[in-house]
Design a protein around this motif. Structure first.
Motif, PDB file in Angstrom:
ATOM      1  N   ASN A   1       0.852  -1.087   0.094  1.00 22.92           N
ATOM      2  CA  ASN A   1       0.077   0.150  -0.058  1.00 22.92           C
ATOM      3  C   ASN A   1       0.977   1.349   0.060  1.00 22.92           C
ATOM      4  OD1 ASN A   1      -2.157  -1.723   2.024  1.00 22.92           O
ATOM      5  ND2 ASN A   1      -2.889  -1.233   0.038  1.00 22.92           N
ATOM      6  N   SER A   2       1.959   1.241  -0.917  1.00 24.88           N
ATOM      7  CA  SER A   2       2.641   2.363  -1.052  1.00 24.88           C
ATOM      8  C   SER A   2       3.456   1.979  -2.397  1.00 24.88           C
ATOM      9  CB  SER A   2       3.928   2.448   0.213  1.00 24.88           C
ATOM     10  OG  SER A   2       4.679   1.337   0.125  1.00 24.88           O
ATOM     11  N   TYR A   3       4.219   3.263  -2.636  1.00 24.16           N
ATOM     12  CA  TYR A   3       5.132   2.949  -3.799  1.00 24.16           C
ATOM     13  C   TYR A   3       6.548   2.572  -3.647  1.00 24.16           C
ATOM     14  CZ  TYR A   3       1.063   5.716  -5.797  1.00 24.16           C
ATOM     15  OH  TYR A   3      -0.392   6.063  -6.182  1.00 24.16           O
ATOM     16  N   THR A   4       6.679   2.324  -2.434  1.00 22.30           N
ATOM     17  CA  THR A   4       8.199   1.859  -1.865  1.00 22.30           C
ATOM     18  C   THR A   4       8.176   0.468  -2.089  1.00 22.30           C
ATOM     19  OG1 THR A   4       8.223   3.887  -0.410  1.00 22.30           O
ATOM     20  CG2 THR A   4       9.717   2.175  -0.187  1.00 22.30           C
ATOM     21  N   GLN A   5       9.441  -0.118  -2.368  1.00 20.31           N
ATOM     22  CA  GLN A   5       9.637  -1.635  -2.408  1.00 20.31           C
ATOM     23  C   GLN A   5       9.751  -1.888  -0.682  1.00 20.31           C
ATOM     24  OE1 GLN A   5      13.242  -2.761  -4.245  1.00 20.31           O
ATOM     25  NE2 GLN A   5      12.669  -4.738  -4.250  1.00 20.31           N
ATOM     26  N   PRO A   6       8.891  -3.127  -0.464  1.00 22.33           N
ATOM     27  CA  PRO A   6       8.789  -3.373   0.751  1.00 22.33           C
ATOM     28  C   PRO A   6       9.883  -4.330   1.023  1.00 22.33           C
ATOM     29  CG  PRO A   6       6.969  -4.662  -0.687  1.00 22.33           C
ATOM     30  CD  PRO A   6       7.489  -3.585  -1.339  1.00 22.33           C
ATOM     31  N   ALA A   7      10.482  -4.366   2.197  1.00 19.33           N
ATOM     32  CA  ALA A   7      11.705  -5.452   2.341  1.00 19.33           C
ATOM     33  C   ALA A   7      11.222  -6.862   2.444  1.00 19.33           C
ATOM     34  CB  ALA A   7      12.450  -4.878   3.817  1.00 19.33           C
ATOM     35  N   THR A   8      10.056  -7.113   3.125  1.00 18.60           N
ATOM     36  CA  THR A   8       9.538  -8.212   3.142  1.00 18.60           C
ATOM     37  C   THR A   8       8.275  -8.342   2.760  1.00 18.60           C
ATOM     38  OG1 THR A   8       9.184  -8.218   5.515  1.00 18.60           O
ATOM     39  CG2 THR A   8      11.194  -9.253   4.827  1.00 18.60           C
ATOM     40  N   HIS A   9       7.524  -9.597   2.459  1.00 11.39           N
ATOM     41  CA  HIS A   9       6.129  -9.870   2.380  1.00 11.39           C
ATOM     42  C   HIS A   9       5.786 -11.043   2.759  1.00 11.39           C
ATOM     43  CE1 HIS A   9       2.291  -9.796   0.344  1.00 11.39           C
ATOM     44  NE2 HIS A   9       2.401  -8.557  -0.038  1.00 11.39           N
ATOM     45  N   VAL A  10       4.386 -11.165   3.123  1.00 15.24           N
ATOM     46  CA  VAL A  10       4.052 -12.435   3.971  1.00 15.24           C
ATOM     47  C   VAL A  10       3.540 -13.560   2.919  1.00 15.24           C
ATOM     48  CG1 VAL A  10       1.617 -11.831   3.969  1.00 15.24           C
ATOM     49  CG2 VAL A  10       2.314 -13.384   5.645  1.00 15.24           C
ATOM     50  N   ALA A  11       3.632 -13.216   1.649  1.00 11.18           N
ATOM     51  CA  ALA A  11       3.384 -14.079   0.469  1.00 11.18           C
ATOM     52  C   ALA A  11       4.412 -14.297  -0.296  1.00 11.18           C
ATOM     53  CB  ALA A  11       2.039 -13.558  -0.185  1.00 11.18           C
ATOM     54  N   ALA A  12       5.608 -13.805   0.081  1.00 10.13           N
ATOM     55  CA  ALA A  12       6.890 -13.896  -1.059  1.00 10.13           C
ATOM     56  C   ALA A  12       7.417 -15.257  -0.556  1.00 10.13           C
ATOM     57  CB  ALA A  12       7.747 -12.734  -0.476  1.00 10.13           C
ATOM     58  N   TYR A  13       7.182 -16.240  -1.416  1.00  7.51           N
ATOM     59  CA  TYR A  13       7.595 -17.447  -1.419  1.00  7.51           C
ATOM     60  C   TYR A  13       7.871 -17.973  -2.840  1.00  7.51           C
ATOM     61  CZ  TYR A  13       6.598 -17.949   3.800  1.00  7.51           C
ATOM     62  OH  TYR A  13       6.593 -17.945   5.087  1.00  7.51           O
ATOM     63  N   SER A  14       8.790 -18.963  -3.036  1.00  6.38           N
ATOM     64  CA  SER A  14       8.968 -19.678  -4.157  1.00  6.38           C
ATOM     65  C   SER A  14       8.943 -21.319  -3.804  1.00  6.38           C
ATOM     66  CB  SER A  14      10.397 -19.539  -4.823  1.00  6.38           C
ATOM     67  OG  SER A  14      10.489 -17.901  -5.057  1.00  6.38           O
ATOM     68  N   LEU A  15       8.733 -21.846  -5.079  1.00  7.08           N
ATOM     69  CA  LEU A  15       8.721 -23.296  -5.094  1.00  7.08           C
ATOM     70  C   LEU A  15       9.990 -23.919  -5.138  1.00  7.08           C
ATOM     71  CD1 LEU A  15       5.858 -23.812  -7.780  1.00  7.08           C
ATOM     72  CD2 LEU A  15       5.508 -24.172  -5.351  1.00  7.08           C
ATOM     73  N   ARG A  16      10.258 -25.150  -4.643  1.00  5.82           N
ATOM     74  CA  ARG A  16      11.422 -25.746  -4.751  1.00  5.82           C
ATOM     75  C   ARG A  16      11.506 -27.289  -4.984  1.00  5.82           C
ATOM     76  NH1 ARG A  16      13.506 -26.298   1.497  1.00  5.82           N
ATOM     77  NH2 ARG A  16      15.158 -27.166   0.563  1.00  5.82           N
TER      78      ARG A  16
END
Length: 413
Positions: A188-203
């Protein structure tokens, strides 16, 4: 294509999408459109998206982008790999903008033990269906970074600010690949967030087959043996299409023609030196050998296909929304035992103390790597590596009386 399996998770890919919302009429500085991956092919029955796709512009993305879709493996009833979200939380809506249609962005709230891998776009301001996407069991994914900006709503007139960002995985562990599903996260801003609760990748693991090593050569007599023993394929590794930059195929063609690539390692014993002590006293023979890569061909392989044999690699695959990192197994690349690294070739001396009236042959193992498509055609060039950390010798008569010592040579100036 056959699905990739990791534990009880099945992973496949789709290039078909249905449109959800775009900001036409809003007056944003940059246009955006949101799309839902559609696992519509017959063999993708039972597969789900992990989130929606956000792209700059209004162009049709069908057959132009590729994202991952997932399914539970058959028969896995306990600790299922996937679960529907229990609820959605509103992240942003376009209220106040002049967009021709209403749109909203939602965060899936996963059940305990599961995580969401991106955000979802609703049609209008209505909450999405719980069956729109799936969450993944937490031990099947890897926490990831927030990378480049996809879009923000600057200039739209919306009451709240919003920006959408891509997800990038961390560096892969040995023998694994990490990759984003092609989804996005938002703030909810134009600044890149440092982390995010949904930032995951498959392995996933890079499947490896290890065959029997070539038989150690036996010196049959006092005559000098052949410089090269017979070669044997000892290691085979399957590499997924999205980790290979194929110079002859576009990504959409890779998915259809060669969804996997095969890296073969062929080993053989190479003669370093032969000595026959024809005297009645002990005699020392010395030879100079080189450990490490031969001929610098791994650089050519990396330039052609992006694959780094001795380390981790990644690149931006045009037409794919997937970002990845991958690393071959240490046992496949000799980096588990090598003391000098892959591309650095170093010379060393081998000295053999040979008893009277004996012969000795000293060998190193040379590994040749080649990358093959699904149909067996080769990509790029062979790469060769000499394992200087495994010296083998054979004596005649065979009594193991010889003493062999390896000594690093001083660096040349």
């Amino acid at each position: 294509m056959e699905s990739i399996r990791y534990s009880n998770l099945l992973i496949n890919f789709t290039s078909e999408f249905s449109p959800l919302w775009n900001d036409k009429g809003a007056g944003s500085d940059n246009p955006v459109s949101f799309w839902r991956p559609v696992p519509s092919s017959d063999f993708l029955n039972g597969f789900f998206p992990l989130g929606d796709l956000a792209i700059s512009g209004y162009g049709n993305v069908n057959k132009q982008r590729i994202v991952a879709v997932v399914s539970n493996a058959a028969g896995s009833q306990q600790d299922k790999a996937l679960s529907a979200p229990v609820e959605y939380e509103l992240v942003w809506k376009d209220s106040g903008s002049n967009a021709h249609s209403n749109g909203a962005i939602w965060r899936p709230i996963p059940p305990e033990g599961y995580v969401a891998l991106g955000l979802v776009c609703g049609i209008g301001h209505d909450k999405p269906s719980r069956n729109a996407i799936r969450c993944v069991r937490a031990n099947l994914v890897i926490a990831s970074y927030i990378s480049d900006l996809i879009w923000n709503d600057q200039g739209s007139g919306a009451h709240a600010d919003f920006s959408a960002w891509n997800i990038t995985p961390p560096g892969a562990a040995s023998g694994e690949a990490y990759f984003s599903a092609g989804t996005f996260v938002g703030a909810n801003s134009y600044t890149q967030p440092a982390t995010h609760v949904a930032a995951y990748s498959l392995r996933i693991q890079l499947p490896q087959t290890v065959n029997t090593a070539p038989p150690a050569p036996a010196l049959p007599g006092y005559r000098q043996p052949s410089p090269f023993e017979a070669a044997h394929i000892t290691h085979t590794c399957e590499i997924p299409w999205f980790t290979v930059k194929d110079p002859n195929l576009r990504p959409i063609e890779q998915l259809r023609i060669s969804p996997t690539y095969r890296l073969e390692r062929t080993d053989r014993y190479v003669l370093v030196g032969f000595g026959h002590n024809k005297t009645s006293v002990n005699q020392t023979f010395k030879w100079t050998a080189t450990r490490g890569e031969n001929g610098g061909k791994s650089e050519t392989l990396a330039q052609t296909t992006a694959i780094e044999v001795g380390g981790e690699w990644q690149f931006n695959l045009w037409g794919s929304s997937i970002k990845f990192s991958a690393k071959l197994s240490k046992s496949l690349t000799h980096t588990e035992t090598s003391s000098s690294g892959w591309t650095s070739s170093t010379a060393f001396e081998i000295a053999a103390a040979v008893p009277a009236n004996k012969a000795v042959a000293v060998y190193l193992i040379q590994s040749d790597y080649r990358l093959l498509r699904k149909n067996g055609t080769q990509v790029a060039t062979d790469v060769s590596y000499t394992d200087g950390d495994s010296v083998y010798w054979s004596e005649y008569p065979p009594t193991k009386d010889c003493q062999v010592v390896c000594t690093p040579l001083p660096p040349t100036r």
